[in-house]
Design a protein around this motif. Structure first.
Motif, mmCIF file in Angstrom:
data_model
loop_
_atom_site.group_PDB
_atom_site.id
_atom_site.type_symbol
_atom_site.label_atom_id
_atom_site.label_comp_id
_atom_site.label_asym_id
_atom_site.label_seq_id
_atom_site.Cartn_x
_atom_site.Cartn_y
_atom_site.Cartn_z
ATOM 1 N N ARG A 27 -9.467 -20.561 -12.818
ATOM 2 C CA ARG A 27 -9.337 -21.984 -13.163
ATOM 3 C C ARG A 27 -10.752 -22.128 -14.203
ATOM 4 N NH1 ARG A 27 -5.697 -25.655 -12.109
ATOM 5 N NH2 ARG A 27 -4.276 -24.939 -10.491
ATOM 6 N N ALA A 28 -11.921 -21.430 -13.620
ATOM 7 C CA ALA A 28 -13.083 -21.717 -14.176
ATOM 8 C C ALA A 28 -13.183 -20.725 -15.407
ATOM 9 C CB ALA A 28 -14.278 -21.348 -13.191
ATOM 10 N N GLY A 29 -12.458 -19.969 -15.423
ATOM 11 C CA GLY A 29 -12.510 -18.972 -16.708
ATOM 12 C C GLY A 29 -11.424 -19.349 -17.755
ATOM 13 N N LEU A 30 -11.188 -20.482 -17.891
ATOM 14 C CA LEU A 30 -10.453 -20.940 -18.934
ATOM 15 C C LEU A 30 -11.197 -21.243 -20.220
ATOM 16 C CD1 LEU A 30 -7.431 -22.742 -17.059
ATOM 17 C CD2 LEU A 30 -7.498 -20.580 -18.064
ATOM 18 N N ALA A 53 -1.111 -10.616 -16.039
ATOM 19 C CA ALA A 53 -1.802 -11.622 -15.468
ATOM 20 C C ALA A 53 -1.334 -12.723 -14.882
ATOM 21 C CB ALA A 53 -2.675 -12.274 -16.623
ATOM 22 N N LYS A 54 -1.818 -13.462 -13.837
ATOM 23 C CA LYS A 54 -1.403 -14.423 -12.788
ATOM 24 C C LYS A 54 -2.485 -15.603 -12.804
ATOM 25 C CE LYS A 54 -1.389 -14.591 -8.204
ATOM 26 N NZ LYS A 54 -1.106 -14.205 -6.663
ATOM 27 N N PHE A 55 -1.722 -16.732 -12.915
ATOM 28 C CA PHE A 55 -2.330 -18.046 -12.984
ATOM 29 C C PHE A 55 -1.934 -18.850 -11.926
ATOM 30 C CE2 PHE A 55 -3.447 -22.469 -14.369
ATOM 31 C CZ PHE A 55 -4.890 -22.600 -14.463
ATOM 32 N N VAL A 56 -2.947 -18.963 -10.777
ATOM 33 C CA VAL A 56 -2.306 -19.921 -9.684
ATOM 34 C C VAL A 56 -2.312 -21.206 -10.278
ATOM 35 C CG1 VAL A 56 -2.738 -20.568 -7.260
ATOM 36 C CG2 VAL A 56 -3.091 -18.346 -8.086
ATOM 37 N N VAL A 57 -1.342 -22.028 -10.289
ATOM 38 C CA VAL A 57 -1.162 -23.558 -10.636
ATOM 39 C C VAL A 57 -1.617 -24.442 -9.511
ATOM 40 C CG1 VAL A 57 0.177 -25.135 -11.481
ATOM 41 C CG2 VAL A 57 0.769 -22.820 -12.223
ATOM 42 N N ASN A 58 -0.876 -24.640 -8.558
ATOM 43 C CA ASN A 58 -1.368 -25.308 -7.449
ATOM 44 C C ASN A 58 -0.555 -24.606 -6.313
ATOM 45 O OD1 ASN A 58 -2.793 -27.698 -8.297
ATOM 46 N ND2 ASN A 58 -1.101 -28.465 -9.212
ATOM 47 N N GLU A 59 -1.125 -24.686 -5.072
ATOM 48 C CA GLU A 59 -0.663 -24.252 -3.849
ATOM 49 C C GLU A 59 0.877 -24.515 -3.353
ATOM 50 O OE1 GLU A 59 -0.412 -21.344 -0.859
ATOM 51 O OE2 GLU A 59 -2.051 -21.812 -2.123
ATOM 52 N N GLY A 60 1.785 -23.773 -3.594
ATOM 53 C CA GLY A 60 3.171 -24.229 -3.276
ATOM 54 C C GLY A 60 4.169 -24.813 -4.701
ATOM 55 N N ASP A 61 3.302 -24.679 -5.795
ATOM 56 C CA ASP A 61 4.037 -25.109 -6.958
ATOM 57 C C ASP A 61 4.531 -24.026 -7.831
ATOM 58 O OD1 ASP A 61 3.680 -27.877 -6.711
ATOM 59 O OD2 ASP A 61 2.019 -27.894 -7.783
#
Length: 108
Positions: A27-30, A53-61
């Protein structure tokens, strides 16, 4: 004997394909600015290159997965989003197509 095509980014990630060419987008790398290489180019890549590449949105989403859908080699029979970056969302149970981007498009 169907067309030659590969799994989407989420499926390939979950199966461990191209694991040494995975990148997680922090997130900090956007904004994230790297090249994505198609799976058919895997043998031409170096350890610092990215295939998925994977971007973690929100836990469980569910997470977003990005892959370049290069229509060549083992993926030459791909039918949709040829030569575009595909974005899919997956929560490990279900995967859904979000969008595809041409080489000249960006996301925000």
């Amino acid at each position: 004997d169907g067309p030659l095509m590969c799994f989407n980014g989420a499926q390939s990630w979950q199966l461990g394909f191209y694991k040494d060419r995975h990148s997680t987008i922090p997130r900090a790398g956007l904004p994230w600015k790297k090249n994505l290489h198609g799976v058919s180019q895997y043998n031409l890549t170096r350890s610092r290159d990215t295939v998925i590449a994977k971007f973690v949105v929100n836990e469980g989403d569910g997470d977003l997965y990005f892959a370049f859908n290069l229509a060549s080699g083992i993926n030459k029979g791909t039918r949709t989003s040829q030569n575009e970056v595909t974005i899919v969302k997956s929560d490990m149970r279900e995967t859904s197509f979000i969008a595809s981007l041409s080489s000249m498009e960006t996301t925000k």
